[in-house]
Design a protein around this motif. Structure first.
Motif, PDB file in Angstrom:
ATOM      1  N   GLY A 213       0.840  -1.180   0.000  1.00 42.86           N
ATOM      2  CA  GLY A 213       0.000   0.000   0.000  1.00 42.86           C
ATOM      3  C   GLY A 213       0.879   1.235   0.000  1.00 42.86           C
ATOM      4  O   GLY A 213       1.988   1.216   0.554  1.00 42.86           O
ATOM      5  N   ASP A 214       0.418   2.312  -0.621  1.00 40.57           N
ATOM      6  CA  ASP A 214       1.306   3.449  -0.884  1.00 40.57           C
ATOM      7  C   ASP A 214       2.028   3.980   0.349  1.00 40.57           C
ATOM      8  O   ASP A 214       3.227   4.303   0.292  1.00 40.57           O
ATOM      9  CB  ASP A 214       0.552   4.580  -1.593  1.00 40.57           C
ATOM     10  CG  ASP A 214      -0.772   4.931  -0.934  1.00 40.57           C
ATOM     11  OD1 ASP A 214      -1.038   4.486   0.205  1.00 40.57           O
ATOM     12  OD2 ASP A 214      -1.557   5.665  -1.555  1.00 40.57           O
ATOM     13  N   GLN A 215       1.357   4.051   1.484  1.00 42.34           N
ATOM     14  CA  GLN A 215       2.021   4.627   2.662  1.00 42.34           C
ATOM     15  C   GLN A 215       3.055   3.677   3.271  1.00 42.34           C
ATOM     16  O   GLN A 215       4.092   4.106   3.774  1.00 42.34           O
ATOM     17  CB  GLN A 215       0.978   5.048   3.703  1.00 42.34           C
ATOM     18  CG  GLN A 215      -0.042   6.030   3.160  1.00 42.34           C
ATOM     19  CD  GLN A 215       0.603   7.162   2.375  1.00 42.34           C
ATOM     20  OE1 GLN A 215       1.629   7.709   2.778  1.00 42.34           O
ATOM     21  NE2 GLN A 215       0.008   7.529   1.245  1.00 42.34           N
ATOM     22  N   SER A 216       2.785   2.387   3.210  1.00 45.61           N
ATOM     23  CA  SER A 216       3.795   1.423   3.632  1.00 45.61           C
ATOM     24  C   SER A 216       4.996   1.466   2.696  1.00 45.61           C
ATOM     25  O   SER A 216       6.151   1.344   3.131  1.00 45.61           O
ATOM     26  CB  SER A 216       3.199   0.013   3.643  1.00 45.61           C
ATOM     27  OG  SER A 216       2.292  -0.134   4.714  1.00 45.61           O
ATOM     28  N   THR A 258      -1.731  -0.369  12.037  1.00 44.07           N
ATOM     29  CA  THR A 258      -1.759  -1.004  10.722  1.00 44.07           C
ATOM     30  C   THR A 258      -0.508  -1.846  10.524  1.00 44.07           C
ATOM     31  O   THR A 258       0.461  -1.738  11.289  1.00 44.07           O
ATOM     32  CB  THR A 258      -1.865   0.069   9.609  1.00 44.07           C
ATOM     33  OG1 THR A 258      -2.153  -0.550   8.366  1.00 44.07           O
ATOM     34  CG2 THR A 258      -0.575   0.876   9.490  1.00 44.07           C
ATOM     35  N   VAL A 259      -0.540  -2.703   9.501  1.00 47.05           N
ATOM     36  CA  VAL A 259       0.647  -3.468   9.135  1.00 47.05           C
ATOM     37  C   VAL A 259       1.555  -2.564   8.309  1.00 47.05           C
ATOM     38  O   VAL A 259       1.123  -1.953   7.335  1.00 47.05           O
ATOM     39  CB  VAL A 259       0.263  -4.719   8.325  1.00 47.05           C
ATOM     40  CG1 VAL A 259       1.518  -5.428   7.798  1.00 47.05           C
ATOM     41  CG2 VAL A 259      -0.558  -5.685   9.192  1.00 47.05           C
ATOM     42  N   ALA A 260       2.814  -2.484   8.705  1.00 45.28           N
ATOM     43  CA  ALA A 260       3.766  -1.643   7.982  1.00 45.28           C
ATOM     44  C   ALA A 260       4.328  -2.364   6.768  1.00 45.28           C
ATOM     45  O   ALA A 260       4.326  -1.825   5.655  1.00 45.28           O
ATOM     46  CB  ALA A 260       4.909  -1.215   8.906  1.00 45.28           C
ATOM     47  N   CYS A 270       6.078  -6.285  10.488  1.00 45.84           N
ATOM     48  CA  CYS A 270       6.269  -5.077  11.298  1.00 45.84           C
ATOM     49  C   CYS A 270       5.015  -4.222  11.213  1.00 45.84           C
ATOM     50  O   CYS A 270       4.337  -4.188  10.181  1.00 45.84           O
ATOM     51  CB  CYS A 270       7.486  -4.285  10.819  1.00 45.84           C
ATOM     52  SG  CYS A 270       9.063  -5.040  11.285  1.00 45.84           S
ATOM     53  N   TYR A 271       4.725  -3.530  12.300  1.00 47.55           N
ATOM     54  CA  TYR A 271       3.505  -2.736  12.410  1.00 47.55           C
ATOM     55  C   TYR A 271       3.838  -1.246  12.457  1.00 47.55           C
ATOM     56  O   TYR A 271       4.991  -0.841  12.632  1.00 47.55           O
ATOM     57  CB  TYR A 271       2.729  -3.125  13.664  1.00 47.55           C
ATOM     58  CG  TYR A 271       2.244  -4.551  13.665  1.00 47.55           C
ATOM     59  CD1 TYR A 271       0.995  -4.880  13.162  1.00 47.55           C
ATOM     60  CD2 TYR A 271       3.043  -5.572  14.180  1.00 47.55           C
ATOM     61  CE1 TYR A 271       0.543  -6.197  13.167  1.00 47.55           C
ATOM     62  CE2 TYR A 271       2.608  -6.893  14.186  1.00 47.55           C
ATOM     63  CZ  TYR A 271       1.355  -7.201  13.680  1.00 47.55           C
ATOM     64  OH  TYR A 271       0.916  -8.500  13.679  1.00 47.55           O
ATOM     65  N   ALA A 272       2.793  -0.419  12.309  1.00 44.47           N
ATOM     66  CA  ALA A 272       2.979   1.027  12.374  1.00 44.47           C
ATOM     67  C   ALA A 272       1.751   1.678  12.990  1.00 44.47           C
ATOM     68  O   ALA A 272       0.642   1.123  12.955  1.00 44.47           O
ATOM     69  CB  ALA A 272       3.224   1.599  10.977  1.00 44.47           C
ATOM     70  N   LEU A 273       1.960   2.839  13.567  1.00 38.41           N
ATOM     71  CA  LEU A 273       0.863   3.738  13.916  1.00 38.41           C
ATOM     72  C   LEU A 273       0.726   4.743  12.788  1.00 38.41           C
ATOM     73  O   LEU A 273       1.731   5.254  12.269  1.00 38.41           O
ATOM     74  CB  LEU A 273       1.145   4.474  15.227  1.00 38.41           C
ATOM     75  CG  LEU A 273       0.831   3.737  16.526  1.00 38.41           C
ATOM     76  CD1 LEU A 273       1.283   4.581  17.713  1.00 38.41           C
ATOM     77  CD2 LEU A 273      -0.664   3.434  16.648  1.00 38.41           C
TER      78      LEU A 273
END
Length: 509
Positions: A213-216, A258-260, A270-273
């Motif tokens: 996904g674009d942000q990841s 979300t999933v990073a 790895c995950y992200a806020l």
């Protein structure tokens, strides 16, 4: 005349960057991360009703084909041998949804863009059957025809509200709650593995081996591989992601978990806020297309620079309600603080300032959740070419803003994932092997007291933008296509992987 020779550059990696506003295909040198060539096509947006945002799926797909072919033509003109392109990565706008007929591969309706508000009545209906109408009830769980591949990657799957981000598989309880048959969902793969091969065109036979996904993809492209590293992308919207490592962190301040990324089938997830702003670059497009203040997006910077202030004018571009940290669908856009002295220059400045204020709100929430305030903000995306915006952002955050010399980090991240995939292996993700990146740094130039004063005025304007709208049931039935899907159809959030319907030969593993 001397005969021309093909330029030998070593392995190359292509990247499809399918965004909300445009589609691009970019080609990078796998050893240096240098961008060699690219082609871009703008995507039209339709607004058939208030709050509705749609795009033509066929136009999106055709734009991908066009960008790939045009970029290859440009490389040939540069005498670059396109047979050196060893893999292709994909980055896509998330949560934009299309329903396709799995037999014909034809879309049954326009793409419903992530900015669309028509599902708000559905959300309210679902809330009524949740105990206490608790909006955080699900917070802790959130192929194509002719031999093509029907799959998505883990980062896109995590955005559907049907995927369990802990077990890393489609969740039967969530699918049952939303009445979505699990058998119509795509296979979920890691973000870095061979999904299939290009089926036709100039790059026939080249593996597609990266999908984010674009942000990841931007998080990977910014090389934010350590806990606490964060980036902010300025595109149609604005998205601030902070890497939280291998354990998901639940926000208490309006952010999303979300999933990073998962860079390989055998690699850890790895995950992200994430903090999301709906309208960033879109406000510039609105000034151009709706108000006619400018003829091109680049003119906004010139207008803002001529005045250097909004002269007390504040712009809250809540065209699709307010996203993080408010999550308030009733909000609508307002421009306030107007006087007879206010002109289009001040409005242009206020529009840029609004992007910065929204980012400040996200960063404040991120700092509270993470406990350690960011000392600088890494940025990327098309809007970062606007130096007025970048300086404003540093002034409003009161910390330095750091921009890479090559701002196409979303496409770069997808290329990195593709080039590093097992079976491709032309791009190393080891920190010691990564190419050193040059940066442009913007230091705060106003005192913190002035920044706080302007930020407080912005917050006052935000409060005035709320409560303008109440959702009403949709009278027409043309949006009900998603409410009762027969098993002959499938729904895919990350629609770009459906290039497989025409363009990818399948390799199911």
């Amino acid at each position: 005349m001397a005969a021309s020779h093909r330029v030998v550059l070593g392995p190359l990696v292509g990247s499809i960057d399918q965004g909300t506003s445009s589609t691009r295909f970019l080609v990078f040198n796998a050893k240096t991360a240098e961008l060699l060539s690219h082609h871009q096509v703008e995507i039209k947006q339709k607004f058939p009703k208030e709050g509705w945002v749609e795009q033509d799926p066929k136009e999106i797909l055709q734009s991908v084909y066009e960008c790939v072919e045009k970029t290859c033509e440009k490389l040939n003109q540069l005498n670059v041998d396109i047979t050196n392109i060893k893999a292709i990565g994909v980055s896509n706008q998330r949560e934009t949804t299309v329903v396709w007929d799995k037999t014909t591969g034809e879309p049954l309706y326009d793409a419903i863009v992530w900015l669309d508000l028509r599902t708000q009545p559905t959300v309210e209906r679902l809330l009524k059957i949740i105990p206490g109408e608790n909006k955080s009830f699900f917070k802790s769980l959130t192929g194509g025809k002719n031999g093509g591949v029907h799959c998505t990657d883990i980062t896109n799957a995590s955005r559907t509200m049907l995927f369990n981000i802990h077990s890393l598989e489609w969740d039967s309880e969530l699918c049952h709650f939303f009445d979505v048959p699990m058998e119509i969902l795509p296979k979920v793969r890691s973000s870095s593995e061979i999904y299939g091969l290009m089926k036709s065109g100039a790059l026939t036979g080249v593996p597609i081996s990266g999908c984010l996904g674009d942000q990841s993809a931007a998080l990977v492209g910014q090389m934010c591989f350590k806990d606490g590293q964060a980036k902010n992308t300025y595109g149609t919207g604005c998205f601030l992601l902070c890497n939280t490592g291998q354990k998901p962190v639940l926000s208490e301040h309006g952010l999303l978990t979300t999933v990073a990324y998962k860079l390989g089938r055998d690699k850890p997830v790895c995950y992200a806020l994430e903090g999301s702003v709906a309208i960033a670059g879109a406000v510039v497009r609105w000034l151009r297309d709706n108000l006619g203040i400018v003829k091109s997006s680049s003119e906004v910077e010139k207008l803002a620079a001529e005045v250097g202030t909004s002269y007390g004018c504040y712009f809250v571009p809540a065209f699709s309600g307010l996203y993080a940290p408010y999550w308030e669908p009733s909000a609508r856009g307002i421009i306030c603080g107007l006087t007879q002295f206010t002109n289009k220059n001040h409005i242009a400045f206020a529009a840029l300032e609004a992007v910065c204020f929204q980012t400040r709100e996200i960063l404040d929430a991120m700092n509270k959740d993470c406990g350690i305030p960011l000392s600088e903000l890494q940025v990327d995306g098309g809007m970062t070419n606007n130096k007025i915006l970048m300086q404003l952002q540093a002034d409003i955050l009161c910390i330095p803003v750091v921009k890479p010399s090559m701002p196409e980090t979303t496409a770069l991240g997808a290329a990195m994932a593709a080039g590093a995939a097992e079976g491709v292996g032309v791009w190393s993700l080891n920190p010691g092997d990564l190419t050193a990146v040059t940066w442009e740094r913007f230091e705060p130039q106003i005192n913190p007291e002035e920044s706080e004063y302007r930020y407080a005025r912005w917050k006052k304007a935000v409060m005035k933008s709320m409560g303008w709208e109440t959702s009403e049931p949709q009278a027409n039935g043309d949006s009900s296509i998603f409410s009762s899907l027969p098993l002959g159809f499938y729904i895919v959030s990350s629609m770009i992987m459906l290039i497989g319907a025409k363009y990818i030969s399948g390799i199911d593993k």
